[in-house]
Design a protein around this motif. Structure first.
Motif, PDB file in Angstrom:
ATOM      1  N   PRO A 168       1.156  -1.048   0.089  1.00 56.06           N
ATOM      2  CA  PRO A 168      -0.180   0.151   0.306  1.00 56.06           C
ATOM      3  C   PRO A 168       0.827   1.190  -0.288  1.00 56.06           C
ATOM      4  N   THR A 169       0.418   2.403  -0.633  1.00 56.25           N
ATOM      5  CA  THR A 169       1.480   3.889  -0.872  1.00 56.25           C
ATOM      6  C   THR A 169       0.320   5.024  -0.906  1.00 56.25           C
ATOM      7  N   ARG A 170       1.730   5.582  -0.085  1.00 56.53           N
ATOM      8  CA  ARG A 170       0.560   7.238   0.135  1.00 56.53           C
ATOM      9  C   ARG A 170       0.258   7.792  -0.903  1.00 56.53           C
ATOM     10  N   VAL A 171      -1.002   8.368  -1.438  1.00 54.29           N
ATOM     11  CA  VAL A 171      -0.907   9.339  -1.709  1.00 54.29           C
ATOM     12  C   VAL A 171       0.260  10.164  -2.001  1.00 54.29           C
ATOM     13  N   GLY A 172       1.076  10.627  -3.620  1.00 55.05           N
ATOM     14  CA  GLY A 172       2.024  11.440  -3.072  1.00 55.05           C
ATOM     15  C   GLY A 172       1.556  13.160  -2.430  1.00 55.05           C
ATOM     16  N   VAL A 173      -0.124  13.899  -2.292  1.00 53.87           N
ATOM     17  CA  VAL A 173      -0.347  14.916  -1.196  1.00 53.87           C
ATOM     18  C   VAL A 173      -1.146  14.476  -0.906  1.00 53.87           C
ATOM     19  N   SER A 174      -1.654  15.369   0.258  1.00 58.29           N
ATOM     20  CA  SER A 174      -1.579  15.462   1.178  1.00 58.29           C
ATOM     21  C   SER A 174      -3.092  15.553   1.363  1.00 58.29           C
ATOM     22  N   ILE A 175      -3.880  14.337   0.511  1.00 56.55           N
ATOM     23  CA  ILE A 175      -5.728  14.699  -0.014  1.00 56.55           C
ATOM     24  C   ILE A 175      -6.644  14.018   0.831  1.00 56.55           C
ATOM     25  N   GLY A 176      -5.600  13.833   1.917  1.00 55.72           N
ATOM     26  CA  GLY A 176      -6.877  13.950   2.974  1.00 55.72           C
ATOM     27  C   GLY A 176      -7.251  14.713   3.702  1.00 55.72           C
ATOM     28  N   ASP A 177      -6.162  15.845   3.836  1.00 57.28           N
ATOM     29  CA  ASP A 177      -5.767  17.202   3.930  1.00 57.28           C
ATOM     30  C   ASP A 177      -6.847  18.482   3.433  1.00 57.28           C
ATOM     31  N   ILE A 178      -7.315  17.619   2.070  1.00 66.83           N
ATOM     32  CA  ILE A 178      -6.284  18.756   1.074  1.00 66.83           C
ATOM     33  C   ILE A 178      -8.149  18.523   0.502  1.00 66.83           C
ATOM     34  N   ALA A 179      -9.007  17.150   0.734  1.00 69.36           N
ATOM     35  CA  ALA A 179     -10.120  16.824   0.020  1.00 69.36           C
ATOM     36  C   ALA A 179     -11.126  18.014   1.231  1.00 69.36           C
ATOM     37  N   ALA A 180     -10.550  17.410   2.170  1.00 64.70           N
ATOM     38  CA  ALA A 180     -11.310  17.996   3.196  1.00 64.70           C
ATOM     39  C   ALA A 180     -11.466  19.740   3.443  1.00 64.70           C
ATOM     40  N   GLY A 181     -10.149  19.886   3.221  1.00 69.26           N
ATOM     41  CA  GLY A 181     -10.518  21.622   2.954  1.00 69.26           C
ATOM     42  C   GLY A 181     -11.425  21.701   2.106  1.00 69.26           C
ATOM     43  N   MET A 182     -12.615  21.268   0.651  1.00 65.45           N
ATOM     44  CA  MET A 182     -12.513  21.431   0.073  1.00 65.45           C
ATOM     45  C   MET A 182     -13.660  21.207   0.303  1.00 65.45           C
ATOM     46  N   PHE A 183     -14.334  19.939   0.226  1.00 64.62           N
ATOM     47  CA  PHE A 183     -14.964  19.729   1.181  1.00 64.62           C
ATOM     48  C   PHE A 183     -16.260  20.294   1.909  1.00 64.62           C
ATOM     49  N   GLY A 184     -14.809  21.620   2.585  1.00 64.27           N
ATOM     50  CA  GLY A 184     -15.361  22.658   3.900  1.00 64.27           C
ATOM     51  C   GLY A 184     -16.115  23.592   3.163  1.00 64.27           C
ATOM     52  N   VAL A 185     -15.345  24.212   2.253  1.00 65.16           N
ATOM     53  CA  VAL A 185     -15.519  24.778   0.929  1.00 65.16           C
ATOM     54  C   VAL A 185     -16.412  25.246   0.111  1.00 65.16           C
ATOM     55  N   MET A 186     -17.498  24.011  -0.258  1.00 69.42           N
ATOM     56  CA  MET A 186     -18.668  23.751  -0.821  1.00 69.42           C
ATOM     57  C   MET A 186     -19.536  23.522   0.467  1.00 69.42           C
ATOM     58  N   GLY A 187     -19.201  23.242   1.425  1.00 70.81           N
ATOM     59  CA  GLY A 187     -20.731  22.256   2.808  1.00 70.81           C
ATOM     60  C   GLY A 187     -21.005  24.788   3.014  1.00 70.81           C
ATOM     61  N   ILE A 188     -18.952  25.531   3.545  1.00 70.13           N
ATOM     62  CA  ILE A 188     -19.626  26.707   3.597  1.00 70.13           C
ATOM     63  C   ILE A 188     -20.247  27.557   2.609  1.00 70.13           C
ATOM     64  N   GLN A 189     -20.360  27.215   1.561  1.00 67.21           N
ATOM     65  CA  GLN A 189     -20.769  28.032   0.541  1.00 67.21           C
ATOM     66  C   GLN A 189     -22.068  27.966   0.860  1.00 67.21           C
ATOM     67  N   ALA A 190     -22.518  26.457   0.303  1.00 70.99           N
ATOM     68  CA  ALA A 190     -23.962  25.393   0.867  1.00 70.99           C
ATOM     69  C   ALA A 190     -24.560  26.396   2.102  1.00 70.99           C
ATOM     70  N   ALA A 191     -24.013  26.636   2.363  1.00 67.05           N
ATOM     71  CA  ALA A 191     -24.557  27.013   3.576  1.00 67.05           C
ATOM     72  C   ALA A 191     -24.950  28.227   3.671  1.00 67.05           C
ATOM     73  N   LEU A 192     -24.221  29.389   2.986  1.00 66.49           N
ATOM     74  CA  LEU A 192     -24.268  31.391   3.508  1.00 66.49           C
ATOM     75  C   LEU A 192     -25.479  30.773   1.925  1.00 66.49           C
ATOM     76  N   LEU A 193     -25.168  29.749   0.836  1.00 64.77           N
ATOM     77  CA  LEU A 193     -26.661  30.340   0.703  1.00 64.77           C
ATOM     78  C   LEU A 193     -28.078  30.050   1.206  1.00 64.77           C
ATOM     79  N   GLU A 194     -27.789  28.649   1.995  1.00 62.67           N
ATOM     80  CA  GLU A 194     -29.828  29.332   2.650  1.00 62.67           C
ATOM     81  C   GLU A 194     -29.441  30.217   3.469  1.00 62.67           C
ATOM     82  N   ARG A 195     -28.251  30.311   4.432  1.00 62.45           N
ATOM     83  CA  ARG A 195     -28.742  31.365   5.132  1.00 62.45           C
ATOM     84  C   ARG A 195     -29.092  32.328   4.126  1.00 62.45           C
ATOM     85  N   HIS A 196     -28.815  33.036   3.165  1.00 66.69           N
ATOM     86  CA  HIS A 196     -29.389  33.953   2.251  1.00 66.69           C
ATOM     87  C   HIS A 196     -31.194  33.542   2.632  1.00 66.69           C
TER      88      HIS A 196
END
Length: 397
Positions: A168-196
């Motif tokens: 088994p081999t680790r992906v060469g970038v920190s895909i666990g952290d970066i994916a969480a960050g990207m999904f966080g952006v999506m969730g925040i923007q969706a919540a801002l739209l709902e807040r509107h």
């Protein structure tokens, strides 16, 4: 408090309690999109990432962490001790003016500090709060610490990465952290739209492990349909062939011609038109079954020209292909330059450092200006002045 940048999130104020990678990556993208991001750090030490290499020597000014520099552009920094009554007052004044609060502490930490979701939501009902953690705010693992390596392993990503029959081999970038960050952006923007629509904030709960499961693509379905546990298969695709790295006369490059029509064109350009009629290769499922033999036939044909020569031939014929770059070659590619995917940021010494840009482009918009990652507590006085001005204005009303 107003945003100082252009972009679709202009006017959105984010208070950023995050550190290291997953959270800072999330808030960097929000800042790239125009939000004003105020990074709250520990006094003296700051974000842990400030102490991670590689370090850039600043000629008498002390080293700067390239790690920190790469994911904290366009932010402001203030150092606050959230256990100090005076600093808590400043923090709460910032949150009072904010649209979004982002944190990536271990679950339970915000409760101990007195800023858990229930408390925050009761006091600031329009505030959107995002929590990014290893295992999420619920479940039996919620309090366990997690790093990128841990969630790559537990999320199945490592079991699918590497050469066939290899470890088994680790992906060469920190895909666990970066994916969480990207999904966080999506969730925040969706919540801002709902807040509107509702004038109510929401709590976004993103777990690094969850994001790895979300990235498993077709592996879950393949396991259930085929009854076999998927494993690493190198650069090839499990259900599209040819699709992978192939060796030419000098260097390897990539080919992706899984559809029957494209495969026929590939064979013609190789001077091996008969391969398209070979009973082993007439359909994509057959090519997948006989992938090793097909790879040998293709590489035998590729052996008489360089990778550059073959790519020119295939591109003219419309066969998907591309070079296998290392980082130095990537940084010299004209397409990367044309897309402004390397952002040049000034260092305190006056030199510059290029970091990865934002892949989200808006047609007709000029490229945004970028500010380098802040020094620890760099914007303290400016922020305190703004808070005082806001509070004075309210008292006068």
């Amino acid at each position: 408090m107003t945003s100082k940048a252009e972009g679709p999130l202009r006017g959105i104020v984010v208070v950023d309690l995050t550190r290291v990678l997953a959270g800072p990556y999330c808030t960097m993208v929000l800042a790239d999109l125009g939000a004003r991001v105020i990074k709250v750090e520990l006094p003296v030490l700051g974000d842990d990432a400030r102490h991670s290499g590689p370090f850039i020597d600043q000629e008498g000014q002390g080293p700067v962490s390239g790690y920190f520099f790469s994911v904290n552009r366009n932010k402001e920094s203030i150092a606050l001790n959230l256990k100090s009554p005076e600093d808590r007052e400043i923090f709460e004044a910032l949150v009072e003016e904010a649209d979004v609060l982002v944190e990536n502490f271990s679950p339970g930490t915000m409760h101990k500090l007195g800023y858990d979701w229930d408390t925050v939501h009761a006091r600031w009902p329009e505030l959107v709060m995002a929590s990014i953690s290893g295992f999420g705010q619920t479940g039996p693992y919620r309090e366990l610490p997690a790093y990128d390596m841990v969630v790559q392993a537990m999320g199945g990503i490592m079991s699918l990465t590497g050469e066939e029959n290899g470890p088994p081999t680790r992906v060469g970038v920190s895909i666990g952290d970066i994916a969480a960050g990207m999904f966080g952006v999506m969730g925040i923007q969706a919540a801002l739209l709902e807040r509107h629509r509702t004038n109510r904030g929401k709590h976004i709960d993103v777990a690094m492990l969850d994001t790895q499961v979300a990235l498993l693509e077709n592996a879950l379905v393949r396991y259930q349909v085929e009854g076999k546990v998927p494993g690493p298969i190198g650069s090839r695709h499990p259900s599209i062939t040819p699709f992978g790295v192939f060796k030419a006369k000098d260097d390897p490059f990539v080919l992706a011609a899984g559809r029957d029509a494209k495969f026929a064109v590939l064979c013609e350009q190789l001077g091996r038109a008969e391969l398209a009629q070979d009973p082993r290769y007439t359909t994509n499922p057959l090519r997948c079954e006989n992938h090793a033999a097909l790879k040998a036939d293709i590489e035998e044909a590729l052996a008489d020209k360089t990778a550059k020569q073959w790519m020119a031939i295939f591109k003219r014929a419309g066969v998907p292909c591309g070079p296998l770059y290392d980082v130095s070659q990537l940084m010299r590619d004209p397409q990367i330059a044309a897309r402004e995917m390397l952002v040049e940021l000034p260092l305190p010494s006056g030199s510059t450092l290029r970091t990865a840009g934002n892949p989200i482009k808006f047609a007709g918009d000029a490229a945004p200006d970028h500010r380098p990652a802040p020094a620890l507590d760099q914007h303290r006085q400016q922020l305190l002045n703004e808070i005082n001005a806001i509070q004075t204005s309210r008292r006068q009303k």
